[in-house]
Design a protein around this motif. Sequence first.
Motif, PDB file in Angstrom:
ATOM      1  N   UNK A  29       0.861  -1.180   0.000  1.00 50.98           N
ATOM      2  CA  UNK A  29       0.000   0.000   0.000  1.00 50.98           C
ATOM      3  C   UNK A  29       0.899   1.231   0.000  1.00 50.98           C
ATOM      4  N   UNK A  30       0.499   2.278  -0.705  1.00 53.89           N
ATOM      5  CA  UNK A  30       1.252   3.523  -0.659  1.00 53.89           C
ATOM      6  C   UNK A  30       0.352   4.632  -0.130  1.00 53.89           C
ATOM      7  N   UNK A  31       1.001   5.659   0.381  1.00 52.74           N
ATOM      8  CA  UNK A  31       0.285   6.760   1.005  1.00 52.74           C
ATOM      9  C   UNK A  31      -0.044   7.822  -0.037  1.00 52.74           C
ATOM     10  N   UNK A  32      -1.289   8.239  -0.058  1.00 52.68           N
ATOM     11  CA  UNK A  32      -1.722   9.287  -0.985  1.00 52.68           C
ATOM     12  C   UNK A  32      -2.349  10.394  -0.143  1.00 52.68           C
ATOM     13  N   UNK A  33      -1.945  11.624  -0.406  1.00 53.26           N
ATOM     14  CA  UNK A  33      -2.461  12.742   0.376  1.00 53.26           C
ATOM     15  C   UNK A  33      -3.163  13.715  -0.556  1.00 53.26           C
ATOM     16  N   UNK A  34      -4.390  14.075  -0.200  1.00 47.90           N
ATOM     17  CA  UNK A  34      -5.125  15.062  -0.992  1.00 47.90           C
ATOM     18  C   UNK A  34      -4.692  16.451  -0.542  1.00 47.90           C
ATOM     19  N   UNK A  49      -5.073  11.962   4.395  1.00 48.44           N
ATOM     20  CA  UNK A  49      -4.121  10.906   4.052  1.00 48.44           C
ATOM     21  C   UNK A  49      -4.895   9.606   3.948  1.00 48.44           C
ATOM     22  N   UNK A  50      -4.682   8.892   2.855  1.00 47.03           N
ATOM     23  CA  UNK A  50      -5.305   7.576   2.729  1.00 47.03           C
ATOM     24  C   UNK A  50      -4.280   6.606   2.164  1.00 47.03           C
ATOM     25  N   UNK A  51      -4.502   5.336   2.445  1.00 50.43           N
ATOM     26  CA  UNK A  51      -3.614   4.279   1.963  1.00 50.43           C
ATOM     27  C   UNK A  51      -4.271   3.602   0.775  1.00 50.43           C
ATOM     28  N   UNK A  52      -3.534   3.544  -0.323  1.00 52.05           N
ATOM     29  CA  UNK A  52      -4.037   2.980  -1.570  1.00 52.05           C
ATOM     30  C   UNK A  52      -3.340   1.638  -1.823  1.00 52.05           C
ATOM     31  N   UNK A  53      -4.132   0.631  -2.133  1.00 54.52           N
ATOM     32  CA  UNK A  53      -3.578  -0.698  -2.419  1.00 54.52           C
ATOM     33  C   UNK A  53      -2.942  -0.678  -3.804  1.00 54.52           C
ATOM     34  N   UNK A  54      -1.632  -0.980  -3.858  1.00 51.74           N
ATOM     35  CA  UNK A  54      -0.938  -1.052  -5.140  1.00 51.74           C
ATOM     36  C   UNK A  54      -1.086  -2.436  -5.752  1.00 51.74           C
ATOM     37  N   UNK A  55      -0.912  -3.465  -4.924  1.00 49.99           N
ATOM     38  CA  UNK A  55      -1.024  -4.822  -5.438  1.00 49.99           C
ATOM     39  C   UNK A  55      -0.070  -5.764  -4.743  1.00 49.99           C
ATOM     40  N   UNK A  56       0.159  -6.906  -5.370  1.00 52.44           N
ATOM     41  CA  UNK A  56       0.962  -7.975  -4.788  1.00 52.44           C
ATOM     42  C   UNK A  56       2.458  -7.692  -4.962  1.00 52.44           C
ATOM     43  N   UNK A  97       9.445   8.251   0.955  1.00 54.14           N
ATOM     44  CA  UNK A  97       8.000   7.997   0.877  1.00 54.14           C
ATOM     45  C   UNK A  97       7.626   6.866   1.839  1.00 54.14           C
ATOM     46  N   UNK A  98       6.442   6.953   2.430  1.00 54.91           N
ATOM     47  CA  UNK A  98       5.953   5.934   3.350  1.00 54.91           C
ATOM     48  C   UNK A  98       5.121   4.899   2.590  1.00 54.91           C
TER      49      UNK A  98
END
Length: 127
Positions: A29-34, A49-56, A97-98
Motif C-alpha cells: 500500500x502507498x500513502x496518498x495525500x489530498x 491521508x489515505x492508503x491505496x492498495x498497489x497490489x501484490x 516515501x511511506x
Amino acid sequence: MSLKLTMVNLWFSLEGSMAVLDMSPHTLYYQEMTDGYEDDNGDYHEGEVKWVKLGKCDIVPAGKSNEKILPNGNGVIDTYSYTVYLSKDVREFKYGEKIRISIFNKEPKEFTVKGFHLYQLQAKLWI
C-alpha cells in the motif's frame, strides 16, 4: 506393473494436496495525500491521508543490514532492511516515501522507501 500403478496412484493422490508457490504473497500500500483547501469562510482544511492498495509483491530480508549508495545525487550512504520485488508496471516511488506491506495478509507494517529502480521485467524497492 503393480509398482508403476502404485506410483501413478500416489501421484494422483498427492496432486490434490500439493501447494502452489505464490511468488508475490504480500500486499503493498502507498500513502496518498489530498491537497488542503480553503472553505467559503476562509478556514483552511488540511488534506486527507489515505492508503491505496498497489497490489501484490514479494519482500525479502536483506539479512545483515546492507549499505547502499542511493541514486538521489547527493551520494548519501544509507542502510536498508528489505528488498521488495514488484511487477514492472508500477508507479515510481521517491526516497522517504511511506509505504505499508501486509505480510501474508497480516496487519500491515509501515516502511520508508530508501531506493527504487525499474528494470525490464520487474521493479525493486529498497526499504
